[in-house]
Design an enzyme around this catalytic site. Structure first.
Site, PDB file in Angstrom:
ATOM      1  N   GLY A   1       0.821  -1.203   0.000  1.00  0.00           N
ATOM      2  CA  GLY A   1       0.000   0.000   0.000  1.00  0.00           C
ATOM      3  C   GLY A   1       0.854   1.251   0.000  1.00  0.00           C
ATOM      4  O   GLY A   1       2.069   1.197   0.215  1.00  0.00           O
ATOM      5  N   ASN A   2       0.222   2.377  -0.236  1.00  0.00           N
ATOM      6  CA  ASN A   2       0.924   3.661  -0.250  1.00  0.00           C
ATOM      7  C   ASN A   2      -0.056   4.808  -0.121  1.00  0.00           C
ATOM      8  O   ASN A   2      -1.242   4.657  -0.412  1.00  0.00           O
ATOM      9  CB  ASN A   2       1.784   3.816  -1.519  1.00  0.00           C
ATOM     10  CG  ASN A   2       1.159   3.166  -2.724  1.00  0.00           C
ATOM     11  OD1 ASN A   2       0.256   3.707  -3.332  1.00  0.00           O
ATOM     12  ND2 ASN A   2       1.633   1.963  -3.057  1.00  0.00           N
TER      13      ASN A   2
ATOM     14  N   GLY B   1       9.091   0.172   0.339  1.00  0.00           N
ATOM     15  CA  GLY B   1       9.618  -0.903   1.158  1.00  0.00           C
ATOM     16  C   GLY B   1       9.950  -0.610   2.599  1.00  0.00           C
ATOM     17  O   GLY B   1      10.623  -1.411   3.255  1.00  0.00           O
TER      18      GLY B   1
ATOM     19  N   SER C   1       6.807   2.453  -5.524  1.00  0.00           N
ATOM     20  CA  SER C   1       6.833   1.994  -6.912  1.00  0.00           C
ATOM     21  C   SER C   1       5.549   2.350  -7.653  1.00  0.00           C
ATOM     22  O   SER C   1       5.504   2.327  -8.882  1.00  0.00           O
ATOM     23  CB  SER C   1       7.045   0.481  -6.959  1.00  0.00           C
ATOM     24  OG  SER C   1       5.986  -0.195  -6.299  1.00  0.00           O
ATOM     25  N   GLU C   2       4.493   2.684  -6.893  1.00  0.00           N
ATOM     26  CA  GLU C   2       3.232   3.058  -7.522  1.00  0.00           C
ATOM     27  C   GLU C   2       3.141   4.562  -7.805  1.00  0.00           C
ATOM     28  O   GLU C   2       2.063   5.078  -8.121  1.00  0.00           O
ATOM     29  CB  GLU C   2       2.053   2.640  -6.632  1.00  0.00           C
ATOM     30  CG  GLU C   2       1.930   1.146  -6.418  1.00  0.00           C
ATOM     31  CD  GLU C   2       1.589   0.377  -7.689  1.00  0.00           C
ATOM     32  OE1 GLU C   2       1.467   1.003  -8.754  1.00  0.00           O
ATOM     33  OE2 GLU C   2       1.475  -0.858  -7.607  1.00  0.00           O
TER      34      GLU C   2
ATOM     35  N   HIS D   1      -3.802   4.034  -1.370  1.00  0.00           N
ATOM     36  CA  HIS D   1      -3.809   2.735  -2.045  1.00  0.00           C
ATOM     37  C   HIS D   1      -3.627   1.644  -1.000  1.00  0.00           C
ATOM     38  O   HIS D   1      -2.623   1.631  -0.273  1.00  0.00           O
ATOM     39  CB  HIS D   1      -2.685   2.670  -3.074  1.00  0.00           C
ATOM     40  CG  HIS D   1      -2.507   1.312  -3.689  1.00  0.00           C
ATOM     41  ND1 HIS D   1      -3.569   0.507  -4.042  1.00  0.00           N
ATOM     42  CD2 HIS D   1      -1.396   0.607  -4.006  1.00  0.00           C
ATOM     43  CE1 HIS D   1      -3.119  -0.620  -4.559  1.00  0.00           C
ATOM     44  NE2 HIS D   1      -1.796  -0.596  -4.541  1.00  0.00           N
TER      45      HIS D   1
ATOM     46  N   HIS E   1      -4.728  -2.728   0.276  1.00  0.00           N
ATOM     47  CA  HIS E   1      -4.982  -4.091  -0.187  1.00  0.00           C
ATOM     48  C   HIS E   1      -5.969  -4.799   0.736  1.00  0.00           C
ATOM     49  O   HIS E   1      -5.655  -5.851   1.309  1.00  0.00           O
ATOM     50  CB  HIS E   1      -3.671  -4.874  -0.247  1.00  0.00           C
ATOM     51  CG  HIS E   1      -2.712  -4.379  -1.263  1.00  0.00           C
ATOM     52  ND1 HIS E   1      -1.438  -4.897  -1.387  1.00  0.00           N
ATOM     53  CD2 HIS E   1      -2.817  -3.425  -2.220  1.00  0.00           C
ATOM     54  CE1 HIS E   1      -0.791  -4.279  -2.371  1.00  0.00           C
ATOM     55  NE2 HIS E   1      -1.613  -3.381  -2.881  1.00  0.00           N
TER      56      HIS E   1
ATOM     57  N   HIS F   1      -5.481  -7.092  -7.257  1.00  0.00           N
ATOM     58  CA  HIS F   1      -4.493  -6.203  -6.646  1.00  0.00           C
ATOM     59  C   HIS F   1      -5.000  -5.549  -5.360  1.00  0.00           C
ATOM     60  O   HIS F   1      -4.514  -5.874  -4.285  1.00  0.00           O
ATOM     61  CB  HIS F   1      -4.085  -5.139  -7.671  1.00  0.00           C
ATOM     62  CG  HIS F   1      -2.928  -4.297  -7.264  1.00  0.00           C
ATOM     63  ND1 HIS F   1      -2.077  -3.708  -8.161  1.00  0.00           N
ATOM     64  CD2 HIS F   1      -2.473  -3.908  -6.047  1.00  0.00           C
ATOM     65  CE1 HIS F   1      -1.144  -3.012  -7.534  1.00  0.00           C
ATOM     66  NE2 HIS F   1      -1.378  -3.118  -6.229  1.00  0.00           N
TER      67      HIS F   1
END
Length: 212
Positions: free
Chosen positions: A23-24, A39, A67-68, A87, A89, A150
């Site tokens: 997530g982010n 990470g 990375s998103e 974001h 999950h 996802h």
């Protein structure tokens, strides 16, 4: 802004919207984007770790961005009303992504806050421009989009709205799965769904902001 990012990641962990480092979260302020780094476990994340990038993706400070980042930038560049992106999950929203292309208008709060229909974006590998394009296409003018195989992305004019949207979407996904298991279920018709959505955007949403 960095403190708000830390508060947001604590919120999504506390509410079981993510596990581990997945997530982010990001915030837009002027021409800068503040986003969680790649990470780093949320329980050790510090303000100085938060990544800061320009709207064109140029890294300014902090650790390497999530990375998103391409998806966050694509959303910000396509939606002037969005200043926060979350974001996650979560279990039920992700389960929905495996079995359907959208959640129909089932309950009033979801229709008002998220949009008349919660779309599922077509699958693409994480961190890719293709995923970013798929997400923006499926999101449209809504405040939530589910990512096939996802997770979930919600947006808002501020973090509170984006985080609330995450909780509402996950609750709605759970209701949807229960309804599918039971069998026949009712949906809100298109006319009423449009009225509810417009009421939130043009009336209730403004009241909510005034009393923050």
């Amino acid at each position: 802004m960095k403190r708000k990012i830390l508060e947001a990641v604590n919120f999504i962990v506390k509410n079981n919207l993510v596990k581990g480092t997945w997530g982010n979260v990001s915030l837009k302020y002027g021409e800068l984007i503040y986003i969680t780094p790649s990470g780093v476990p949320y329980n050790v994340l510090k303000e100085e770790d938060v990544s800061v990038v320009k709207i064109d993706g140029t890294h300014v400070s902090g650790l390497k961005p999530s990375s998103e980042l391409p998806t966050h930038l694509e959303i910000y560049n396509s939606r002037e009303d969005v200043n926060a992106i979350v974001h996650t999950h979560p279990v039920f929203s992700t389960t929905v992504s495996l079995i359907t292309s959208y959640i129909p208008p089932l309950v009033e709060d979801a229709v008002m806050i998220l949009g008349p229909k919660i779309n599922v974006a077509e699958y693409a590998l994480p961190g890719t421009n293709k995923l970013a394009q798929n997400v923006v296409r499926a999101l449209g003018n809504n405040h939530a989009v589910i990512l096939k195989n996802h997770g979930l992305i919600t947006v808002g004019s501020d973090l509170n709205e984006a985080l609330t949207a995450s909780l509402v979407c996950e609750k709605t996904a759970e209701i949807f799965l229960y309804a599918l298991n039971i069998g026949n279920f009712n949906v809100i018709n298109d006319k009423d769904a449009s009225i509810l959505r417009n009421k939130y955007l043009n009336s209730y949403r403004q009241i909510r902001k005034d009393v923050r």
